[in-house]
Each structure stands twice: as C-alpha cells, then as structure tokens.
Motif scaffolding. Structure first.
Motif, PDB file in Angstrom:
ATOM      1  N   VAL A  34      15.067  10.118   5.588  1.00  0.00           N
ATOM      2  CA  VAL A  34      14.576  11.187   6.461  1.00  0.00           C
ATOM      3  C   VAL A  34      15.712  11.664   7.369  1.00  0.00           C
ATOM      4  O   VAL A  34      15.928  12.878   7.524  1.00  0.00           O
ATOM      5  N   GLU A  35      16.456  10.728   7.946  1.00  0.00           N
ATOM      6  CA  GLU A  35      17.599  11.085   8.799  1.00  0.00           C
ATOM      7  C   GLU A  35      18.641  11.884   8.027  1.00  0.00           C
ATOM      8  O   GLU A  35      19.334  12.722   8.603  1.00  0.00           O
ATOM      9  N   ALA A  36      18.765  11.622   6.742  1.00  0.00           N
ATOM     10  CA  ALA A  36      19.739  12.332   5.909  1.00  0.00           C
ATOM     11  C   ALA A  36      19.195  13.672   5.393  1.00  0.00           C
ATOM     12  O   ALA A  36      19.870  14.354   4.627  1.00  0.00           O
ATOM     13  N   GLY A  37      17.981  14.036   5.808  1.00  0.00           N
ATOM     14  CA  GLY A  37      17.440  15.349   5.469  1.00  0.00           C
ATOM     15  C   GLY A  37      16.533  15.407   4.258  1.00  0.00           C
ATOM     16  O   GLY A  37      16.170  16.499   3.810  1.00  0.00           O
ATOM     17  N   TYR A  38      16.141  14.270   3.736  1.00  0.00           N
ATOM     18  CA  TYR A  38      15.272  14.242   2.566  1.00  0.00           C
ATOM     19  C   TYR A  38      13.796  14.287   2.963  1.00  0.00           C
ATOM     20  O   TYR A  38      13.420  13.806   4.027  1.00  0.00           O
ATOM     21  N   SER A  39      12.981  14.811   2.058  1.00  0.00           N
ATOM     22  CA  SER A  39      11.525  14.704   2.168  1.00  0.00           C
ATOM     23  C   SER A  39      11.115  13.470   1.379  1.00  0.00           C
ATOM     24  O   SER A  39      11.822  13.056   0.461  1.00  0.00           O
ATOM     25  N   THR A  40       9.968  12.906   1.730  1.00  0.00           N
ATOM     26  CA  THR A  40       9.493  11.729   1.008  1.00  0.00           C
ATOM     27  C   THR A  40       8.166  12.017   0.323  1.00  0.00           C
ATOM     28  O   THR A  40       7.368  12.816   0.806  1.00  0.00           O
ATOM     29  N   CYS A  41       7.966  11.365  -0.793  1.00  0.00           N
ATOM     30  CA  CYS A  41       6.717  11.450  -1.545  1.00  0.00           C
ATOM     31  C   CYS A  41       6.294  10.016  -1.848  1.00  0.00           C
ATOM     32  O   CYS A  41       6.957   9.322  -2.626  1.00  0.00           O
ATOM     33  N   VAL A  42       5.218   9.580  -1.207  1.00  0.00           N
ATOM     34  CA  VAL A  42       4.756   8.201  -1.376  1.00  0.00           C
ATOM     35  C   VAL A  42       4.080   8.051  -2.738  1.00  0.00           C
ATOM     36  O   VAL A  42       3.239   8.873  -3.126  1.00  0.00           O
ATOM     37  N   LEU A  43       4.480   7.005  -3.438  1.00  0.00           N
ATOM     38  CA  LEU A  43       3.896   6.712  -4.751  1.00  0.00           C
ATOM     39  C   LEU A  43       2.528   6.059  -4.580  1.00  0.00           C
ATOM     40  O   LEU A  43       2.368   5.183  -3.728  1.00  0.00           O
ATOM     41  N   PRO A  44       1.573   6.442  -5.402  1.00  0.00           N
ATOM     42  CA  PRO A  44       0.273   5.772  -5.332  1.00  0.00           C
ATOM     43  C   PRO A  44       0.394   4.341  -5.861  1.00  0.00           C
ATOM     44  O   PRO A  44       1.249   4.042  -6.690  1.00  0.00           O
ATOM     45  N   LYS A  45      -0.479   3.476  -5.376  1.00  0.00           N
ATOM     46  CA  LYS A  45      -0.520   2.081  -5.833  1.00  0.00           C
ATOM     47  C   LYS A  45      -1.464   2.007  -7.020  1.00  0.00           C
ATOM     48  O   LYS A  45      -2.637   1.655  -6.888  1.00  0.00           O
ATOM     49  N   VAL A  46      -0.901   2.386  -8.168  1.00  0.00           N
ATOM     50  CA  VAL A  46      -1.651   2.455  -9.425  1.00  0.00           C
ATOM     51  C   VAL A  46      -0.795   1.815 -10.514  1.00  0.00           C
ATOM     52  O   VAL A  46       0.304   1.341 -10.250  1.00  0.00           O
ATOM     53  N   SER A  47      -1.277   1.823 -11.729  1.00  0.00           N
ATOM     54  CA  SER A  47      -0.537   1.226 -12.847  1.00  0.00           C
ATOM     55  C   SER A  47       0.828   1.890 -13.018  1.00  0.00           C
ATOM     56  O   SER A  47       1.065   3.002 -12.548  1.00  0.00           O
ATOM     57  N   VAL A  48       1.710   1.196 -13.713  1.00  0.00           N
ATOM     58  CA  VAL A  48       3.046   1.728 -13.976  1.00  0.00           C
ATOM     59  C   VAL A  48       2.931   3.064 -14.712  1.00  0.00           C
ATOM     60  O   VAL A  48       3.614   4.031 -14.360  1.00  0.00           O
ATOM     61  N   GLN A  49       2.066   3.137 -15.715  1.00  0.00           N
ATOM     62  CA  GLN A  49       1.914   4.367 -16.477  1.00  0.00           C
ATOM     63  C   GLN A  49       1.430   5.515 -15.592  1.00  0.00           C
ATOM     64  O   GLN A  49       1.903   6.650 -15.716  1.00  0.00           O
ATOM     65  N   ALA A  50       0.519   5.232 -14.685  1.00  0.00           N
ATOM     66  CA  ALA A  50       0.024   6.274 -13.780  1.00  0.00           C
ATOM     67  C   ALA A  50       1.113   6.689 -12.795  1.00  0.00           C
ATOM     68  O   ALA A  50       1.210   7.869 -12.439  1.00  0.00           O
ATOM     69  N   ARG A  51       1.941   5.754 -12.368  1.00  0.00           N
ATOM     70  CA  ARG A  51       3.059   6.098 -11.483  1.00  0.00           C
ATOM     71  C   ARG A  51       4.071   6.974 -12.210  1.00  0.00           C
ATOM     72  O   ARG A  51       4.610   7.919 -11.643  1.00  0.00           O
ATOM     73  N   VAL A  52       4.362   6.624 -13.456  1.00  0.00           N
ATOM     74  CA  VAL A  52       5.276   7.438 -14.263  1.00  0.00           C
ATOM     75  C   VAL A  52       4.732   8.864 -14.364  1.00  0.00           C
ATOM     76  O   VAL A  52       5.470   9.839 -14.136  1.00  0.00           O
TER      77      VAL A  52
END
Length: 185
Positions: free
Chosen positions: A156-174
């Motif tokens: 965030v300090e370096a100017g990036y936006s963040t997108c939190v990953l859901p706590k779901v299966s690996v396939q759903a995260r992919v």
C-alpha cells in the motif's frame, strides 16, 4: 512514489502459510508463468549446502540475498509471457527488514519504486485451517501472523491496490485470480 506499474506481473502476497505457494503452483500447472518465493529458494539452497545465509544465523545477509533474488526474478520475468504470477515481491522486503529491526539502506528504499508489478496485488489473509509447521515454517500461527499487516502495508505504501483472496479451495482461488486478471487487461 511513482505510479508506473508493470502490466502482466501479478504478486500474490500475504500471511505465511495461507496457501500462496500452493496457489502459485496451481497456476503453474495450468501453464502460466510463475516465480517462486525468493526467501524460500534462498533458505532451501542454504540448507542444502550447509550455508550460513539463514535467517536464524545471519538475518542481515539473508535479507540482502532475498532482495537481490527478488530483483533478479523481476528482471527475468520481463521475458516471460504474461500474465506472470509472483509468490511474494520486492516491497515486502522492506517490511521484513523493519520487522527484523535492520537498517534500511538507500538501495532497499529504491527497489520497490524501480521494480514494479501490476497495480493490484492479491493478498492471502491468515488462515489457521491451512497453516502447517514444517522445516521452512517454524513459527507458530500466532507468531507468523505478526508479519501480515506490515507485509500488506508495504505494498500500500508503494502505491499498490490490494485484492483479498477468498478462503476457498485452490481451484476456486485460481478462478478468482484469473477472472480479476482478465478484467484488469
């Protein structure tokens, strides 16, 4: 901080033991270009050769080597077909240096501005259900989560936006990541 980002280079960061490396491996299995976590590579190499550049032996040397490796990985990734997925990145090296109470040198401070990724980083939150101790991850879940906020804050300090990953299966995260990446293009 400059806002020039490198399209196509996506960082997956966050808590230790939250499934980042598993996710990056799954993306690799699907044929996407991936870059492994530099700290783990340095750790494994040093353990194989009984080297002294280990965080519990010589933390300053270890941190310096991790930063150098992250820079080399970033440079090498420029020749890969996008999208490229990184298991951690350069900005969090500053967070680790701060957490280790090590001095930040000018080259440390310059690196996150010089070597940029896509404007959004994917963040894996602490997830006790998937956290396991092993040869490389020796800290308790509670101790490992202390680095989570400083790690995310470094991006965030370096100017990036963040997108939190859901706590779901690996396939759903992919699928989640690939959908977001497609929408960012």
């Amino acid at each position: 901080m400059p806002q020039h980002f490198t399209a196509g280079c996506y960082v997956i960061t966050g808590a230790s033991g939250a499934g980042k490396s598993t996710l990056v491996a799954a993306l690799n299995e699907l044929g996407y270009a991936t870059v492994p976590e530099a700290a783990l590579d340095v750790l494994r190499e040093q353990q194989e050769c009984n080297g002294g550049i280990l965080p519990w032996v010589n933390r300053p040397a270890f941190m310096e080597e991790v930063l150098k490796r992250n820079i080399r990985n970033h440079q090498a990734a420029q020749s890969l077909k996008a999208p490229v997925f990184f298991d951690r990145g350069i900005p969090e090296c500053l967070a680790w240096l701060r957490l280790s109470e090590l001095d930040l040198e000018p080259h440390h401070l310059a690196a996150p501005a010089q070597y940029r990724y896509a404007s959004t980083v994917f963040v894996a939150e602490p997830w006790p259900e998937v956290y396991v101790l092993n040869e490389e991850r020796r800290a308790s879940f509670e101790r490992s989560t202390r680095s989570y906020a400083p790690t995310v804050d470094a991006y965030v300090e370096a100017g990036y936006s963040t997108c939190v990953l859901p706590k779901v299966s690996v396939q759903a995260r992919v699928a989640f990541i690939l959908e977001r990446v497609a929408s960012m293009r």
